[in-house]
Design a protein around this motif. Structure first.
Motif, PDB file in Angstrom:
ATOM      1  N   ASN A  85       0.818  -1.210   0.000  1.00 44.44           N
ATOM      2  CA  ASN A  85       0.000   0.000   0.000  1.00 44.44           C
ATOM      3  C   ASN A  85       0.851   1.260   0.000  1.00 44.44           C
ATOM      4  N   LEU A  86       2.008   1.238   0.638  1.00 40.39           N
ATOM      5  CA  LEU A  86       2.903   2.393   0.591  1.00 40.39           C
ATOM      6  C   LEU A  86       3.440   2.597  -0.821  1.00 40.39           C
ATOM      7  N   PHE A  87       3.787   1.499  -1.512  1.00 39.39           N
ATOM      8  CA  PHE A  87       4.205   1.591  -2.909  1.00 39.39           C
ATOM      9  C   PHE A  87       3.080   2.165  -3.760  1.00 39.39           C
ATOM     10  N   LEU A  88       1.873   1.667  -3.532  1.00 39.77           N
ATOM     11  CA  LEU A  88       0.713   2.131  -4.295  1.00 39.77           C
ATOM     12  C   LEU A  88       0.448   3.604  -4.048  1.00 39.77           C
ATOM     13  N   LEU A  89       0.558   4.024  -2.817  1.00 39.84           N
ATOM     14  CA  LEU A  89       0.366   5.433  -2.483  1.00 39.84           C
ATOM     15  C   LEU A  89       1.428   6.305  -3.143  1.00 39.84           C
ATOM     16  N   GLY A  90       2.668   5.839  -3.135  1.00 43.17           N
ATOM     17  CA  GLY A  90       3.742   6.588  -3.793  1.00 43.17           C
ATOM     18  C   GLY A  90       3.526   6.715  -5.291  1.00 43.17           C
ATOM     19  N   VAL A  91       3.103   5.632  -5.928  1.00 49.08           N
ATOM     20  CA  VAL A  91       2.838   5.673  -7.371  1.00 49.08           C
ATOM     21  C   VAL A  91       1.680   6.618  -7.676  1.00 49.08           C
ATOM     22  N   LEU A  92       0.630   6.565  -6.861  1.00 44.93           N
ATOM     23  CA  LEU A  92      -0.516   7.447  -7.089  1.00 44.93           C
ATOM     24  C   LEU A  92      -0.154   8.913  -6.906  1.00 44.93           C
ATOM     25  N   VAL A  93       0.662   9.215  -5.916  1.00 44.60           N
ATOM     26  CA  VAL A  93       1.095  10.597  -5.700  1.00 44.60           C
ATOM     27  C   VAL A  93       1.973  11.049  -6.868  1.00 44.60           C
ATOM     28  N   VAL A 116      -4.582   4.997   1.732  1.00 45.21           N
ATOM     29  CA  VAL A 116      -4.404   5.583   3.066  1.00 45.21           C
ATOM     30  C   VAL A 116      -5.346   4.908   4.059  1.00 45.21           C
ATOM     31  N   ILE A 117      -6.597   4.726   3.661  1.00 44.89           N
ATOM     32  CA  ILE A 117      -7.578   4.072   4.529  1.00 44.89           C
ATOM     33  C   ILE A 117      -7.167   2.624   4.778  1.00 44.89           C
ATOM     34  N   SER A 118      -6.708   1.964   3.732  1.00 47.54           N
ATOM     35  CA  SER A 118      -6.254   0.589   3.862  1.00 47.54           C
ATOM     36  C   SER A 118      -5.023   0.492   4.772  1.00 47.54           C
ATOM     37  N   LEU A 119      -4.124   1.459   4.665  1.00 52.07           N
ATOM     38  CA  LEU A 119      -2.938   1.472   5.538  1.00 52.07           C
ATOM     39  C   LEU A 119      -3.327   1.580   7.006  1.00 52.07           C
ATOM     40  N   VAL A 120      -4.261   2.451   7.305  1.00 52.38           N
ATOM     41  CA  VAL A 120      -4.694   2.628   8.697  1.00 52.38           C
ATOM     42  C   VAL A 120      -5.298   1.330   9.228  1.00 52.38           C
ATOM     43  N   LEU A 121      -6.146   0.692   8.437  1.00 52.89           N
ATOM     44  CA  LEU A 121      -6.756  -0.561   8.870  1.00 52.89           C
ATOM     45  C   LEU A 121      -5.717  -1.669   9.046  1.00 52.89           C
ATOM     46  N   LEU A 122      -4.725  -1.720   8.170  1.00 56.58           N
ATOM     47  CA  LEU A 122      -3.684  -2.739   8.277  1.00 56.58           C
ATOM     48  C   LEU A 122      -2.781  -2.514   9.489  1.00 56.58           C
TER      49      LEU A 122
END
Length: 143
Positions: A85-93, A116-122
């Protein structure tokens, strides 16, 4: 056990990563609206990695639910999902900052916040898994 709170967190993270990508758009221009599944037809490898990462995140969440007997592996899968999810967030940004054709104003969709929502839940799920593991270790110490 499958009725623990981390199961709920992992289930919600899986539903959000896998299901809401079809509902909410990533960005929209005056001519078209882009969902994550639409990026599979693009030529760019980076844009193709977005839907793959969404589905990988959903898959890892579902797999982690059924690893409740092996908490260490469940914790590692959760960490791997956080990194995805951090990789995905970086690519999206990165893509939102370098969208081509910005002469026409594009609007960023709510789909950009799904990681971001998924990161918080994880993170909450991994915290609960760690708490369970510490509880089992403390009970083993008493025997």
């Amino acid at each position: 056990m499958i009725q623990r709170i981390q199961t709920l967190y992992l289930f919600l993270a899986g539903i959000i990563s896998g299901g809401l990508t079809f509902v909410f758009n990533l960005w929209s221009t005056p001519k078209e609206t882009i969902f994550s599944i639409d990026l599979l037809q693009t030529a760019s490898f980076l844009q193709k990695s977005i839907p793959v990462s969404f589905f990988l995140s959903a898959l890892l969440s579902v797999v982690a639910i059924f690893l409740f007997k092996n908490r260490q592996l469940q914790f590692v899968i959760g960490r791997l999902n956080i990194l995805t999810n951090l990789f995905l967030l970086g690519v999206l940004v990165y893509l939102s900052l370098t969208l081509s054709g910005e002469a026409s104003v594009s609007e960023k969709g709510i789909g950009m916040f799904i990681p971001v929502i998924s990161l918080v839940l994880l993170v909450f799920a991994n915290k609960a898994i760690k708490k369970d593991e510490d509880l089992v270790k403390s009970v083993d110490r008493l025997r």
